[in-house]
Design a protein around this motif. Structure first.
Motif, PDB file in Angstrom:
ATOM      1  N   ARG A  24       0.843  -1.200   0.000  1.00  0.00           N
ATOM      2  CA  ARG A  24       0.000   0.000   0.000  1.00  0.00           C
ATOM      3  C   ARG A  24       0.880   1.254   0.000  1.00  0.00           C
ATOM      4  O   ARG A  24       0.620   2.211  -0.722  1.00  0.00           O
ATOM      5  CB  ARG A  24      -0.932   0.005   1.213  1.00  0.00           C
ATOM      6  CG  ARG A  24      -2.011   1.078   1.139  1.00  0.00           C
ATOM      7  CD  ARG A  24      -2.821   1.193   2.411  1.00  0.00           C
ATOM      8  NE  ARG A  24      -2.056   1.774   3.512  1.00  0.00           N
ATOM      9  CZ  ARG A  24      -1.664   3.046   3.598  1.00  0.00           C
ATOM     10  NH1 ARG A  24      -1.951   3.885   2.625  1.00  0.00           N
ATOM     11  NH2 ARG A  24      -0.996   3.479   4.632  1.00  0.00           N
ATOM     12  N   GLN A  25       1.952   1.217   0.788  1.00  0.00           N
ATOM     13  CA  GLN A  25       2.827   2.392   0.885  1.00  0.00           C
ATOM     14  C   GLN A  25       3.822   2.502  -0.267  1.00  0.00           C
ATOM     15  O   GLN A  25       4.299   3.592  -0.567  1.00  0.00           O
ATOM     16  CB  GLN A  25       3.589   2.369   2.219  1.00  0.00           C
ATOM     17  CG  GLN A  25       2.709   2.643   3.415  1.00  0.00           C
ATOM     18  CD  GLN A  25       3.499   2.814   4.699  1.00  0.00           C
ATOM     19  OE1 GLN A  25       4.667   3.217   4.690  1.00  0.00           O
ATOM     20  NE2 GLN A  25       2.852   2.515   5.827  1.00  0.00           N
ATOM     21  N   ALA A  26       4.150   1.392  -0.899  1.00  0.00           N
ATOM     22  CA  ALA A  26       5.111   1.398  -2.012  1.00  0.00           C
ATOM     23  C   ALA A  26       4.505   0.608  -3.169  1.00  0.00           C
ATOM     24  O   ALA A  26       4.793  -0.577  -3.358  1.00  0.00           O
ATOM     25  CB  ALA A  26       6.442   0.793  -1.581  1.00  0.00           C
ATOM     26  N   PRO A  27       3.641   1.251  -3.957  1.00  0.00           N
ATOM     27  CA  PRO A  27       2.896   0.549  -5.005  1.00  0.00           C
ATOM     28  C   PRO A  27       3.747  -0.120  -6.087  1.00  0.00           C
ATOM     29  O   PRO A  27       3.232  -0.924  -6.859  1.00  0.00           O
ATOM     30  CB  PRO A  27       2.012   1.644  -5.613  1.00  0.00           C
ATOM     31  CG  PRO A  27       1.940   2.711  -4.580  1.00  0.00           C
ATOM     32  CD  PRO A  27       3.225   2.645  -3.820  1.00  0.00           C
ATOM     33  N   ALA A  28       5.041   0.166  -6.158  1.00  0.00           N
ATOM     34  CA  ALA A  28       5.893  -0.519  -7.136  1.00  0.00           C
ATOM     35  C   ALA A  28       6.142  -1.969  -6.729  1.00  0.00           C
ATOM     36  O   ALA A  28       6.581  -2.782  -7.542  1.00  0.00           O
ATOM     37  CB  ALA A  28       7.218   0.213  -7.295  1.00  0.00           C
ATOM     38  N   LEU A  29       5.870  -2.286  -5.467  1.00  0.00           N
ATOM     39  CA  LEU A  29       6.032  -3.652  -4.960  1.00  0.00           C
ATOM     40  C   LEU A  29       4.725  -4.420  -5.127  1.00  0.00           C
ATOM     41  O   LEU A  29       3.651  -3.823  -5.263  1.00  0.00           O
ATOM     42  CB  LEU A  29       6.388  -3.619  -3.471  1.00  0.00           C
ATOM     43  CG  LEU A  29       7.668  -2.907  -3.068  1.00  0.00           C
ATOM     44  CD1 LEU A  29       7.747  -2.794  -1.551  1.00  0.00           C
ATOM     45  CD2 LEU A  29       8.875  -3.652  -3.604  1.00  0.00           C
ATOM     46  N   TYR A  30       4.810  -5.715  -5.100  1.00  0.00           N
ATOM     47  CA  TYR A  30       3.599  -6.522  -5.018  1.00  0.00           C
ATOM     48  C   TYR A  30       3.809  -7.597  -3.972  1.00  0.00           C
ATOM     49  O   TYR A  30       4.935  -7.928  -3.616  1.00  0.00           O
ATOM     50  CB  TYR A  30       3.188  -7.104  -6.376  1.00  0.00           C
ATOM     51  CG  TYR A  30       4.194  -8.019  -7.021  1.00  0.00           C
ATOM     52  CD1 TYR A  30       4.067  -9.398  -6.914  1.00  0.00           C
ATOM     53  CD2 TYR A  30       5.258  -7.514  -7.761  1.00  0.00           C
ATOM     54  CE1 TYR A  30       4.985 -10.254  -7.515  1.00  0.00           C
ATOM     55  CE2 TYR A  30       6.174  -8.356  -8.359  1.00  0.00           C
ATOM     56  CZ  TYR A  30       6.032  -9.723  -8.235  1.00  0.00           C
ATOM     57  OH  TYR A  30       6.941 -10.561  -8.817  1.00  0.00           O
ATOM     58  N   ALA A  31       2.723  -8.111  -3.428  1.00  0.00           N
ATOM     59  CA  ALA A  31       2.798  -9.046  -2.306  1.00  0.00           C
ATOM     60  C   ALA A  31       2.531 -10.479  -2.758  1.00  0.00           C
ATOM     61  O   ALA A  31       1.666 -10.735  -3.591  1.00  0.00           O
ATOM     62  CB  ALA A  31       1.780  -8.653  -1.232  1.00  0.00           C
ATOM     63  N   LEU A  32       3.321 -11.379  -2.175  1.00  0.00           N
ATOM     64  CA  LEU A  32       3.120 -12.814  -2.361  1.00  0.00           C
ATOM     65  C   LEU A  32       3.129 -13.474  -0.982  1.00  0.00           C
ATOM     66  O   LEU A  32       3.767 -12.965  -0.059  1.00  0.00           O
ATOM     67  CB  LEU A  32       4.251 -13.420  -3.197  1.00  0.00           C
ATOM     68  CG  LEU A  32       4.367 -12.976  -4.642  1.00  0.00           C
ATOM     69  CD1 LEU A  32       5.662 -13.511  -5.248  1.00  0.00           C
ATOM     70  CD2 LEU A  32       3.174 -13.456  -5.432  1.00  0.00           C
TER      71      LEU A  32
END
Length: 173
Positions: A24-32
């Motif tokens: 949410r804070q760093a939209p360039a990341l994605y979660a797995l």
């Protein structure tokens, strides 16, 4: 940025919640989530894997997942199962961040969650609190040994932890 953030720690410490907040804070990341990946791979719930195939089979699936992550994933926040710290190539996946909390804090967090029964049911190794405490005690030093960064999660909100971690990793939000 081409590195991943790998969140490790005892079950129920908040790895998934922190992963979602980091994204949410760093939209360039994605979660797995490695447990979700294993469930997708096997089309079987983690609890059933433990019950039918046993813990060694589950740990082999964790290693298979770790191998895939190391070869194929970049720019991700990866929340892991409590025993994922044992995979052979953990440091090749990304920066290892240990979410540290004492056992009682973790137990209280789970028991006081709005969906406490669901959280407990989903954690097969937490069905016996005394056994879970012994497991915690056998792991906490190993978590610190493999970690690049240790975050004490007991005194800050998830949003504050995410902000601190992004700053420490020099990732802009």
């Amino acid at each position: 940025m081409s590195r991943n953030i790998l969140l490790i720690g005892f079950m129920g410490v908040g790895k998934g919640a922190l992963a979602r907040e980091l994204v949410r804070q760093a939209p360039a990341l994605y979660a797995l989530d490695t447990d979700d990946m294993i469930e997708s791979l096997t089309n079987t719930r983690i609890k059933k894997i433990f019950a039918t195939a046993g813990e060694p089979a589950f740990r082999a699936l964790e290693q298979k997942t770790a191998d895939w992550l190391a070869k194929n994933v970049q720019n991700a926040v990866i929340s892991t199962g409590g025993g994922f710290y044992k995979v052979k190539n953990i440091r090749s996946i990304g920066t290892v961040v240990y979410l540290k909390a004492d056992f009682q804090w973790i137990l209280d967090r789970i028991l006081n969650a709005p969906n406490a029964k669901k959280k407990l049911k989903k954690r097969p190794l937490f069905q016996d609190v005394d056994k879970a405490r012994a497991l915690y005690e056998s792991r906490y030093e190993a978590y610190e040994e493999v970690a690049d960064i240790v975050l004490d999660v007991t005194k800050k909100s998830t949003a504050e932890l995410a902000k601190e971690l992004l700053e420490r990793l020099e990732i802009s939000s």
